[in-house]
Design a protein around this motif. Sequence first.
Motif, PDB file in Angstrom:
ATOM      1  N   TYR A 139       0.822  -1.212   0.000  1.00 43.29           N
ATOM      2  CA  TYR A 139       0.000   0.000   0.000  1.00 43.29           C
ATOM      3  C   TYR A 139       0.855   1.261   0.000  1.00 43.29           C
ATOM      4  O   TYR A 139       0.487   2.273  -0.609  1.00 43.29           O
ATOM      5  CB  TYR A 139      -0.940  -0.015   1.207  1.00 43.29           C
TER       6      TYR A 139
ATOM      7  N   ARG B 131       2.035   1.504  -3.687  1.00 44.08           N
ATOM      8  CA  ARG B 131       0.949   1.642  -4.660  1.00 44.08           C
ATOM      9  C   ARG B 131       0.233   2.974  -4.527  1.00 44.08           C
ATOM     10  O   ARG B 131      -0.159   3.589  -5.526  1.00 44.08           O
ATOM     11  CB  ARG B 131      -0.043   0.486  -4.463  1.00 44.08           C
ATOM     12  N   PHE B 132       0.066   3.466  -3.306  1.00 42.57           N
ATOM     13  CA  PHE B 132      -0.724   4.672  -3.085  1.00 42.57           C
ATOM     14  C   PHE B 132       0.096   5.822  -2.497  1.00 42.57           C
ATOM     15  O   PHE B 132      -0.470   6.794  -2.000  1.00 42.57           O
ATOM     16  CB  PHE B 132      -1.911   4.361  -2.165  1.00 42.57           C
ATOM     17  N   HIS B 133       1.430   5.689  -2.515  1.00 42.97           N
ATOM     18  CA  HIS B 133       2.331   6.749  -2.056  1.00 42.97           C
ATOM     19  C   HIS B 133       2.004   7.162  -0.616  1.00 42.97           C
ATOM     20  O   HIS B 133       1.821   8.340  -0.306  1.00 42.97           O
ATOM     21  CB  HIS B 133       2.246   7.960  -2.994  1.00 42.97           C
TER      22      HIS B 133
ATOM     23  N   ALA C  33      -7.855  10.356   1.153  1.00 43.84           N
ATOM     24  CA  ALA C  33      -6.914   9.395   0.566  1.00 43.84           C
ATOM     25  C   ALA C  33      -6.565   8.307   1.581  1.00 43.84           C
ATOM     26  O   ALA C  33      -6.477   7.118   1.225  1.00 43.84           O
ATOM     27  CB  ALA C  33      -5.645  10.114   0.110  1.00 43.84           C
TER      28      ALA C  33
ATOM     29  N   GLU D 131      -9.450   5.895   1.825  1.00 40.68           N
ATOM     30  CA  GLU D 131      -9.551   4.999   0.672  1.00 40.68           C
ATOM     31  C   GLU D 131      -8.623   3.798   0.824  1.00 40.68           C
ATOM     32  O   GLU D 131      -9.003   2.663   0.532  1.00 40.68           O
ATOM     33  CB  GLU D 131      -9.218   5.776  -0.608  1.00 40.68           C
ATOM     34  N   VAL D 132      -7.409   4.054   1.304  1.00 42.18           N
ATOM     35  CA  VAL D 132      -6.471   2.952   1.537  1.00 42.18           C
ATOM     36  C   VAL D 132      -6.957   2.078   2.678  1.00 42.18           C
ATOM     37  O   VAL D 132      -6.851   0.850   2.632  1.00 42.18           O
ATOM     38  CB  VAL D 132      -5.055   3.499   1.812  1.00 42.18           C
TER      39      VAL D 132
ATOM     40  N   LYS E  59      -9.595  -0.205   1.314  1.00 45.66           N
ATOM     41  CA  LYS E  59      -9.033  -1.294   0.507  1.00 45.66           C
ATOM     42  C   LYS E  59      -8.419  -2.368   1.402  1.00 45.66           C
ATOM     43  O   LYS E  59      -8.545  -3.568   1.128  1.00 45.66           O
ATOM     44  CB  LYS E  59      -7.995  -0.737  -0.461  1.00 45.66           C
TER      45      LYS E  59
END
Length: 395
Positions: A207, A210-212, A296, A299-300, A303
């Motif tokens: 994560y 992938r999502f910085h 943000a 959202e992570v 997931k």
Amino acid sequence: MNSTKTGALPQHELLTERSLWARLNGWDWLFAVAVVAMGLYAQFVFSEHHMDGYEVAILWGTVIGTVWLGWFFKPLRWYVPLVVLLAFVSVTLYGGRFDAGSEKFLLRYFLASQSAIMWQCALIFLALFCYVAGTLSAWRQHKSGNAFLDIGTGLAWAAAVMGLVGLLVRWHESYLLRPDAGHIPVSNLYEVFILFMVITGLMHLYYEGRFHMQRLGAFVYFFMAVLVGFVLWYSFARDAHQIQPLIPALQSWWMKIHVPTNFIGYGAFCMAAMFGVAELWKIKRPQATWLPEAAAIEEVMYKAIAVGFLFFTIATVLGALWAADAWGRYWSWDPKETWAFIVWLNYAVWLHMRLVAGWRGKVLAWWAVIGVFITAFAFLGVNMFLSGLHSYGTL
């Protein structure tokens, strides 16, 4: 062509991405060949451990899963071969003698199972220090990345390498101690905590890349450091690092798939809780530019919970099948089973409220944080305070 002029509906960004097959390159196929070769080696060279049909199926399911994960998460293309190489070096150095672990330098200080696990623990603390230092630097300089964060990521990878090496070598050591009773090292709290840290570390690294979300490393590795504290106490105070015979209740091939699957769920839920803490911090202090935006982070977090819920559901089904095989019934409302259902229901409702009711923000973040305490009680509290068919993992 402009979709607004033609009347066509715009496609979701995921639908416009190339398929997995189209994204593969030569390194991906080389990785696949290497993993298949490892599987063949494991099946035929270690045949003296009497792998039955179920275990062969688990082996090749693991091979296929590893190839797919390596294609999906590219860093695994070097991670898996490195772990296997180090474990192979350790097995070779043992030369079939368990006492070689105290005689040979590399084994004693690096590649024996306990040495590798202690390195994992030390590297997690170092990673936490670098993540915290990097986060403070980002706060002062108003920048999203810096050298400390990059070093923290490198140390997190090193910890994940040593942890998995330690587990693989411990597996071999169990056969050296008891050739007729060796077993996969997921049979007690000490072993599953090591697996827990490896899985959580790898998931965070995915994560993060992938999502910085590198700046969330301080939150996740603070939790990891708490786990390390427990492992060190459990190892030295209770002598838990000693390899023990497998109790009859766990002498089943079901353990090899149920326990790892379960801990993917546990790892995802605990990581999501740390993301929840970060989101609450950002909501309370929106001027904290060193943190990603709250939306943000959420959202992570979503997931992670979705992945954890999927694997926890699979693990619960596998546990029911194991129960039917061992005790003749799929479900008995044993305390462990009851609390597993409570954990499952908690995250099922969380996902429902987010996806169907449209909940967002502080409520879901607090819910994720509280969820980790429910998960912890299902994992540890049931064994400590309640008794039942699963009361074999006590402290």
